[in-house]
Scaffold this active site. Structure first.
Site, mmCIF file in Angstrom:
data_model
loop_
_atom_site.group_PDB
_atom_site.id
_atom_site.type_symbol
_atom_site.label_atom_id
_atom_site.label_comp_id
_atom_site.label_asym_id
_atom_site.label_seq_id
_atom_site.Cartn_x
_atom_site.Cartn_y
_atom_site.Cartn_z
ATOM 1 N N LEU A 45 0.873 -1.192 0.000
ATOM 2 C CA LEU A 45 0.000 0.000 0.000
ATOM 3 C C LEU A 45 0.902 1.231 0.000
ATOM 4 O O LEU A 45 1.941 1.227 0.650
ATOM 5 C CB LEU A 45 -0.866 -0.036 1.257
ATOM 6 C CG LEU A 45 -1.599 1.215 1.760
ATOM 7 C CD1 LEU A 45 -2.807 0.797 2.608
ATOM 8 C CD2 LEU A 45 -0.718 2.158 2.568
ATOM 9 N N ASP A 47 0.164 5.759 -1.136
ATOM 10 C CA ASP A 47 -0.625 6.976 -0.896
ATOM 11 C C ASP A 47 -2.141 6.768 -0.799
ATOM 12 O O ASP A 47 -2.724 6.074 -1.635
ATOM 13 C CB ASP A 47 -0.438 7.967 -2.061
ATOM 14 C CG ASP A 47 0.988 8.111 -2.502
ATOM 15 O OD1 ASP A 47 1.875 7.498 -1.910
ATOM 16 O OD2 ASP A 47 1.204 8.841 -3.484
ATOM 17 N N GLU A 230 6.141 16.014 -4.309
ATOM 18 C CA GLU A 230 5.102 15.017 -4.607
ATOM 19 C C GLU A 230 3.835 15.348 -3.824
ATOM 20 O O GLU A 230 3.868 15.986 -2.773
ATOM 21 C CB GLU A 230 5.590 13.612 -4.242
ATOM 22 C CG GLU A 230 6.703 13.109 -5.154
ATOM 23 C CD GLU A 230 6.945 11.603 -5.042
ATOM 24 O OE1 GLU A 230 7.059 11.104 -3.917
ATOM 25 O OE2 GLU A 230 7.026 10.931 -6.084
HETATM 26 C C1 FRU Z 1 4.171 9.271 -3.713
HETATM 27 C C2 FRU Z 1 4.121 8.777 -5.160
HETATM 28 C C3 FRU Z 1 3.327 9.737 -6.033
HETATM 29 C C4 FRU Z 1 2.875 8.833 -7.143
HETATM 30 C C5 FRU Z 1 2.594 7.553 -6.401
HETATM 31 C C6 FRU Z 1 2.826 6.297 -7.187
HETATM 32 O O1 FRU Z 1 4.397 8.249 -2.810
HETATM 33 O O2 FRU Z 1 5.424 8.595 -5.669
HETATM 34 O O3 FRU Z 1 4.056 10.852 -6.466
HETATM 35 O O4 FRU Z 1 1.755 9.313 -7.817
HETATM 36 O O5 FRU Z 1 3.420 7.555 -5.267
HETATM 37 O O6 FRU Z 1 2.425 5.193 -6.442
#
Ligand code: FRU
Length: 482
Positions: A45, A47, A230
């Site tokens: 798991l 985000d 991010e």
């Molecule tokens: C942050 C991230 C985001 C991306 C996602 C991919 O943890 O790197 O920038 O959209 O995870 O799982």
């Protein structure tokens, strides 16, 4: 066979799950499973995505890879709840099954408008037609994709609203994680980026109809902070504009920015239409395992945050990975803004998990033993100067000379110490689960979120010179998930 860099279809997922029932059962019986946090049934798991409340139901999606313990493929798993105590887990909502998101349905958000949920996310594509791609300046495609749903379970077509040629010049190909905000009848989308000077920044796009988007502006910090931002989230809280974002690769400064990647909140001046500037930057969480949080406003007008209780690229590990699963989401937290500070506190709904209550002070506490793993503890310290709080022989919190330190070296699977300087210590709230701690200090103006892998029994032992200290302990029951 589910393969990296190939689309994943729902039928393949269902077949895979039906073939892995035994492994899922084994994961489920792991004593390190958390009791009141959301976790993957199997696999990986990261985000939280698409958080919203719609017709009374809270929808929580998250980046999910059931097939692989290191999260190479990204689906959106879907969980709903009405009260943050009883949850229902549904099948994945989103698969990387089209030519615009083939290598990952990356992070995104929800925006409720005119009785529909609009989802926006990044469709990730990696190119393999040349050998010299660096995947920073070339070799990547980050598509911005729009879905419309009337229930949070189904959506019509995946619509590409922006591709690489729609993004402004001056940035690398790292552009992702759309989140929406409305200001004076205009809708804006923020996305995180890395510019050509390797500085993190925020890109802002504008739309009137959610279908057509145009680049509006870019927000930088004065001094560079991190090489890539991010999961940006720009929102209004009690009249204050705030930006939460995750700058990657911020250098450690004393006890600050101690993790490989950070998560910050920024106090923002101005309006999007006339221009924004950053007034103040503060770490959102100082624990070992906190990243990529997302907020949303619920139907009562509360701003709620859920984060990933994990972090990418860390050199410490989760021993559960050997047994088929890793990572979890944080507790849902209520955000408030007061006198220039952002405060986080677990949602009041979580009080329904409370079972037995003990009230004690330092003397009576030391006469009783406390071996629960799952508990909430509130310590009213009343401007304390010095304190030592032991949660087991392996987990020690100290406060001395204004320095608050959590030491989990003995049970951290590579995690050691994390600290913060405080003007004063007024109160501490600890939420302990089987393998996690969330520690809220001074009403939640500082928070430490971390995974722990204890080998020794728990206890609660407090040593302080402050004679007015009062401790409330509540053992907690598990949440329910179907
Ligand atoms: C942050 C991230 C985001 C991306 C996602 C991919 O943890 O790197 O920038 O959209 O995870 O799982």
């Amino acid at each position: 066979m589910i393969k990296k860099y190939h689309p994943v279809y729902q039928s393949e997922y269902e077949q895979w799950i039906s073939q892995h029932k035994k492994e899922i059962e084994e994961v489920n019986s792991d004593p390190r499973r958390l009791h009141y946090h959301l976790m993957p049934r199997i696999g990986w798991l990261n985000d939280p995505n698409g958080l919203c409340q719609y017709h009374g139901v809270y929808h929580i999606y998250y980046q999910y890879d059931p097939f692989d313990i290191n999260g190479e493929l990204k689906l959106w798993q879907h969980v709903t709840t009405k009260d943050f105590i009883h949850y229902e887990e549904h099948g994945p909502f989103l698969f990387p099954d089209s030519e615009i998101d083939t290598h990952g349905a990356y992070s995104g958000s929800a925006f409720v408008k005119d009785d529909q949920i609009h989802f926006f996310y990044t469709g990730n594509i990696k190119l393999f037609d040349k050998e010299d791609y660096d995947y920073i300046h070339c070799g990547r495609v980050a598509n911005t994709i729009h879905l419309v749903s009337k229930d949070g379970f189904h959506f019509d077509q995946k619509q590409l609203v922006m591709g690489m040629s729609d993004y402004p010049q001056g940035f690398t190909q790292h552009i992702r994680d759309p989140k929406l905000i409305e200001e004076n009848d205009m809708i804006y989308m923020v996305q995180g980026t890395r510019d050509l000077k390797d500085q993190g920044a925020l890109l802002i796009f504008a739309s009137k109809d959610l279908k057509h988007w145009q680049f509006h502006s870019c927000l930088h910090s004065e001094e560079p902070i991190g090489y890539m931002w991010e999961c940006p989230d720009l929102f209004d809280l009690q009249g204050q504009k705030l930006l939460i974002t995750c700058p990657q690769g911020v250098e450690t400064q004393g006890v600050d920015y101690a993790n490989v990647h950070s998560c910050t909140w920024m106090q923002i001046d101005g309006t999007i239409a006339d221009g924004l500037s950053i007034k103040k930057i503060h770490q959102l969480d100082r624990g070992f395992d906190f990243y990529a949080p997302q907020t949303f406003e619920d139907e009562q007008g509360r701003r709620i945050l859920i984060g990933w209780m994990g972090i990418p690229d860390a050199d410490y590990t989760n021993p559960t990975a050997k047994d088929g699963w890793q990572h979890a989401l944080t507790l849902p937290r209520l955000l408030t803004w007061k006198d220039g500070m952002l405060y986080q506190q677990p949602l009041p709904e979580l009080q329904q998990l409370r079972k037995e209550h003990d009230e004690c002070n330092e003397d009576t506490l030391n006469a009783m033993s406390y071996a629960e793993e799952c508990y909430e503890m509130a310590i009213h310290a009343d401007s304390c100067n010095q304190m030592k709080l032991q949660l087991s022989d392996e987990m020690i919190i100290t406060y001395q000379d204004h320095l608050f330190t959590l030491d989990i070296t003995a049970c951290g699977s590579g995690r050691t110490t994390r600290s913060v300087y405080l003007d004063t210590l007024k109160n501490i709230r600890v939420f302990s689960d089987t393998t996690s701690l969330e520690i809220f200090i001074n009403d939640g103006s500082e928070v430490f979120t971390t995974r722990i892998y204890p080998t020794q029994p728990r206890c609660v032992k407090l040593y302080t010179e402050n004679k007015n200290t009062v401790i409330h302990l509540y053992s907690l029951s598990a949440h329910q998930i179907n």
